[in-house]
Enzyme design. Sequence first.
Site, PDB file in Angstrom:
ATOM      1  N   ARG A  62      -4.863   5.471  -2.473  1.00 43.40           N
ATOM      2  CA  ARG A  62      -3.433   5.360  -2.370  1.00 43.40           C
ATOM      3  C   ARG A  62      -2.587   5.960  -3.339  1.00 43.40           C
ATOM      4  O   ARG A  62      -3.299   6.844  -4.438  1.00 43.40           O
ATOM      5  CB  ARG A  62      -3.616   3.743  -3.119  1.00 43.40           C
ATOM      6  CG  ARG A  62      -4.236   2.742  -2.226  1.00 43.40           C
ATOM      7  CD  ARG A  62      -4.094   1.520  -2.686  1.00 43.40           C
ATOM      8  NE  ARG A  62      -5.106   0.382  -1.911  1.00 43.40           N
ATOM      9  CZ  ARG A  62      -5.326  -0.828  -2.087  1.00 43.40           C
ATOM     10  NH1 ARG A  62      -4.833  -1.380  -3.181  1.00 43.40           N
ATOM     11  NH2 ARG A  62      -5.989  -1.302  -1.389  1.00 43.40           N
ATOM     12  N   HIS A 115      -7.444   1.269   2.522  1.00 42.60           N
ATOM     13  CA  HIS A 115      -8.581   0.042   2.210  1.00 42.60           C
ATOM     14  C   HIS A 115      -9.717   0.345   3.510  1.00 42.60           C
ATOM     15  O   HIS A 115      -9.417   0.877   4.312  1.00 42.60           O
ATOM     16  CB  HIS A 115      -8.002  -1.550   2.157  1.00 42.60           C
ATOM     17  CG  HIS A 115      -6.999  -1.840   3.457  1.00 42.60           C
ATOM     18  ND1 HIS A 115      -6.532  -2.976   3.742  1.00 42.60           N
ATOM     19  CD2 HIS A 115      -6.560  -1.013   4.585  1.00 42.60           C
ATOM     20  CE1 HIS A 115      -5.798  -2.859   4.887  1.00 42.60           C
ATOM     21  NE2 HIS A 115      -5.779  -1.749   5.332  1.00 42.60           N
ATOM     22  N   ALA A 155     -13.559 -12.515   6.506  1.00 44.62           N
ATOM     23  CA  ALA A 155     -13.575 -11.086   5.940  1.00 44.62           C
ATOM     24  C   ALA A 155     -13.465 -10.892   4.409  1.00 44.62           C
ATOM     25  O   ALA A 155     -12.750 -11.964   4.049  1.00 44.62           O
ATOM     26  CB  ALA A 155     -12.416 -10.197   6.798  1.00 44.62           C
ATOM     27  N   TRP A 161       0.687  -1.116   0.119  1.00 42.74           N
ATOM     28  CA  TRP A 161       0.000   0.107  -0.093  1.00 42.74           C
ATOM     29  C   TRP A 161       0.835   1.149   0.174  1.00 42.74           C
ATOM     30  O   TRP A 161       1.510   1.570   0.964  1.00 42.74           O
ATOM     31  CB  TRP A 161      -0.944   0.034   1.151  1.00 42.74           C
ATOM     32  CG  TRP A 161      -1.971  -0.943   0.980  1.00 42.74           C
ATOM     33  CD1 TRP A 161      -3.189  -0.999   0.452  1.00 42.74           C
ATOM     34  CD2 TRP A 161      -1.752  -2.309   1.640  1.00 42.74           C
ATOM     35  NE1 TRP A 161      -3.812  -2.178   0.440  1.00 42.74           N
ATOM     36  CE2 TRP A 161      -2.876  -3.048   1.390  1.00 42.74           C
ATOM     37  CE3 TRP A 161      -1.047  -3.009   2.656  1.00 42.74           C
ATOM     38  CZ2 TRP A 161      -3.434  -4.412   1.686  1.00 42.74           C
ATOM     39  CZ3 TRP A 161      -1.164  -4.296   3.163  1.00 42.74           C
ATOM     40  CH2 TRP A 161      -2.294  -4.980   2.659  1.00 42.74           C
ATOM     41  N   VAL A 175      -5.730 -12.104   6.971  1.00 43.79           N
ATOM     42  CA  VAL A 175      -6.324 -13.249   7.078  1.00 43.79           C
ATOM     43  C   VAL A 175      -5.722 -14.688   6.870  1.00 43.79           C
ATOM     44  O   VAL A 175      -4.264 -14.599   6.466  1.00 43.79           O
ATOM     45  CB  VAL A 175      -7.363 -13.207   5.740  1.00 43.79           C
ATOM     46  CG1 VAL A 175      -8.562 -12.023   6.175  1.00 43.79           C
ATOM     47  CG2 VAL A 175      -6.735 -12.875   4.623  1.00 43.79           C
ATOM     48  N   GLN A 223     -14.425   0.893  -1.589  1.00 39.12           N
ATOM     49  CA  GLN A 223     -14.304  -0.553  -1.428  1.00 39.12           C
ATOM     50  C   GLN A 223     -15.598  -0.813  -0.486  1.00 39.12           C
ATOM     51  O   GLN A 223     -16.337  -0.085  -0.077  1.00 39.12           O
ATOM     52  CB  GLN A 223     -13.063  -0.990  -0.530  1.00 39.12           C
ATOM     53  CG  GLN A 223     -11.935  -1.019  -1.213  1.00 39.12           C
ATOM     54  CD  GLN A 223     -10.745  -1.645  -0.585  1.00 39.12           C
ATOM     55  OE1 GLN A 223     -10.871  -1.777   0.661  1.00 39.12           O
ATOM     56  NE2 GLN A 223      -9.671  -2.007  -1.193  1.00 39.12           N
TER      57      GLN A 223
END
Length: 340
Positions: free
Chosen positions: A209, A183, A308, A165, A266, A223
């Site tokens: 970004r 995000h 998620a 990022w 995750v 998003q």
Amino acid sequence: MPLPNDQGVQAIQTGESVEELKAAAVASLDSADSIELLESWRVGFMGRKGRLTALLRGLGSLDIEERKIAGASANKLRSELELLFEERVNQSKSSEALVGSIDISLPGRRPSLGGLHPSTQMIREITQAFNEMGFQTIEGPEVELEKYNFDMLNIPADHPARDQWDTIWVDDDTHNDILLRTHTSPMQARTMEANDPPIRVVVPGKCYRYESTDATHEWHFNQVEGLAVDEGITFADLKGTLYEFARRIFGPHRKVRFRCDFFPFVEPGVDMSIDWNGKWIEILGAGMVHPKVLENAGYDSTKYTGFAFGMGPERISMLRNEITDIRHFFSNDLRFLTQF
Ligand code: PHE
């Protein structure tokens, strides 16, 4: 000698009767259709050398009885003409004012009412699909703390994943930990921190970004994040939920593919693609919430699990509407926006 009636009285100087003068004055007043013509009418009939004035002057040469009658009718004519003249001036002024401001001969047009931005339309469609599956829509800050955008999501300062990022920082002299969120995932941490399970939320919102733009990249975009946390949530729940989402947005027979992917927050992580005219197109990232992220938010990771996901509504809209350049969404061109 019989007394002449007023119609018969001749103004000696001009040879014109009151009746003749009246007819001429009224006719020429009727055809005077501008302020300029009205003014020359006034000078021609009522002015110092005007025809009515001449007629009144001529009365002096009549004998007393004739003068009385002719004088009365000439004065009556003067006040009639003054009144008519005033009316015409007012009429003409208001119609000239109208001509200056609006074209009253144009046909009526419907006012244009505007509509929802294509991104908003897509966000609403996506969040509604999840709302119907029991997810609640919430929103979070666009100006975010480094802690939520990175640290609590298992992305520590020296973690190579931060390279994914390129961030716009908004620090001033007193802060060096404020940024525009890259995000919507920081809302995972914020939601868990502020609530006890079970949690089922979707979070639409703007992200930023620091990167150069091209047909598929914007420096700002939306998003939609999703988060479900409870006892006993498995990867099967993630797949079932996202299958159902893909059917609602892309049609009941849409083929869907999951592949392994990596996101620090995750484990396992996946991306999901849909079959689009024979090609696999990636539409979102997802995975089971990392135990460290659960622990960071104060949850017992031996008791709770969750999944998620995060997707870009502009990307989904591009697929569905055959839009070839993401920059159209934010260039404010009505030729684009009015197609939705
Ligand atoms: N935040 C990730 C991104 O911006 C997407 C994502 C969200 C991935 C949630 C996994 C889980 O690319």
